[in-house]
Design a protein around this motif. Structure first.
Motif, PDB file in Angstrom:
ATOM      1  N   TYR A   1      17.544  -9.409 -18.482  1.00  0.00           N
ATOM      2  CA  TYR A   1      17.576  -8.098 -19.129  1.00  0.00           C
ATOM      3  C   TYR A   1      16.258  -7.814 -19.830  1.00  0.00           C
TER       4      TYR A   1
ATOM      5  N   SER B   1      20.302  -7.243 -15.363  1.00  0.00           N
ATOM      6  CA  SER B   1      21.576  -7.869 -14.996  1.00  0.00           C
ATOM      7  C   SER B   1      21.576  -9.319 -15.457  1.00  0.00           C
ATOM      8  N   VAL B   2      22.753  -9.920 -15.441  1.00  0.00           N
ATOM      9  CA  VAL B   2      22.867 -11.328 -15.822  1.00  0.00           C
ATOM     10  C   VAL B   2      22.018 -12.183 -14.878  1.00  0.00           C
ATOM     11  N   SER B   3      22.064 -11.910 -13.595  1.00  0.00           N
ATOM     12  CA  SER B   3      21.336 -12.738 -12.634  1.00  0.00           C
ATOM     13  C   SER B   3      19.821 -12.522 -12.675  1.00  0.00           C
ATOM     14  N   ALA B   4      19.382 -11.296 -12.897  1.00  0.00           N
ATOM     15  CA  ALA B   4      17.942 -10.997 -12.901  1.00  0.00           C
ATOM     16  C   ALA B   4      17.322 -11.062 -14.289  1.00  0.00           C
TER      17      ALA B   4
ATOM     18  N   SER C   1      29.900 -13.661 -18.573  1.00  0.00           N
ATOM     19  CA  SER C   1      29.334 -14.164 -17.320  1.00  0.00           C
ATOM     20  C   SER C   1      28.462 -15.403 -17.447  1.00  0.00           C
ATOM     21  N   ALA C   2      27.830 -15.578 -18.589  1.00  0.00           N
ATOM     22  CA  ALA C   2      26.847 -16.653 -18.734  1.00  0.00           C
ATOM     23  C   ALA C   2      27.456 -17.869 -19.432  1.00  0.00           C
ATOM     24  N   THR C   3      26.933 -19.027 -19.118  1.00  0.00           N
ATOM     25  CA  THR C   3      27.405 -20.279 -19.700  1.00  0.00           C
ATOM     26  C   THR C   3      27.041 -20.379 -21.182  1.00  0.00           C
TER      27      THR C   3
ATOM     28  N   THR D   1      29.147  -8.201 -21.127  1.00  0.00           N
ATOM     29  CA  THR D   1      28.866  -8.683 -19.767  1.00  0.00           C
ATOM     30  C   THR D   1      28.206 -10.054 -19.814  1.00  0.00           C
TER      31      THR D   1
END
Length: 164
Positions: free
Chosen positions: A140, A135-138, A98-100, A94
């Motif tokens: 881990y 999550s990716v946005s918050a 999702s991440a750069t 994930t």
């Protein structure tokens, strides 16, 4: 022969799979390393980036446990525990998708299994697999309970295998 500073008790690679002080292009840089003092319950916490999956290795974080801050900071030991924290496949995939900056990790995850990893292959990371929430946005949080025998000493696990 140039002397390198001893890697501190916790370290991992960057998004490109490079270890500062070891990997080509970053041998004169020192990042993604740290020392923490455990609280009264024996817990420590680090804030960092998610480590890459580099060629031949499952996503992981190295750590060493020392009996005191002075021993950890000085690197003289004795080391009480040396190990690695494995990160779960689903979370790693994930993050990498999702991440750069993790494009190479996507390809590397497709070529590695826990069984083929040179460290985790013996027991499929049965004692080293972290529980990861978030999550990716918050962000881990990875958690792993380890057992440390305060009377036992170990040799350092050494530096990471150099990567590109």
């Amino acid at each position: 022969m140039a002397l390198r500073p001893r890697p501190p008790p916790a370290r991992h690679c960057d998004r490109a799979g490079r270890y500062s002080l070891y990997s080509s292009g970053v041998t004169n840089e020192n990042y993604l390393r740290g020392i923490q003092v455990a609280d009264s319950t024996g817990r420590v916490a680090f804030t960092s980036i998610y480590p890459a999956c580099y060629s031949g290795r499952w996503p992981h974080i190295h750590f060493e446990v020392y009996s005191s801050l002075a021993n950890a900071a000085g690197g003289a030991g004795p080391i009480r525990k040396t190990s690695q924290i494995a990160l779960p496949e689903s979370i790693s995939r994930t993050v990498y998708a999702s991440a750069t900056g993790y494009a190479q990790s996507v390809a590397n995850m497709n070529r590695i299994t826990l069984a083929s990893d040179m460290v985790f292959g013996d027991d499929l990371a049965a004692r080293e697999m972290a529980t990861v929430t978030g999550s990716v946005s918050a962000g881990y949080v990875a958690s792993l309970a380890i057992t440390v025998d305060p009377s036992k000493t170990e040799s350092s696990g050494g530096g990471p295998r150099p990567s590109a």
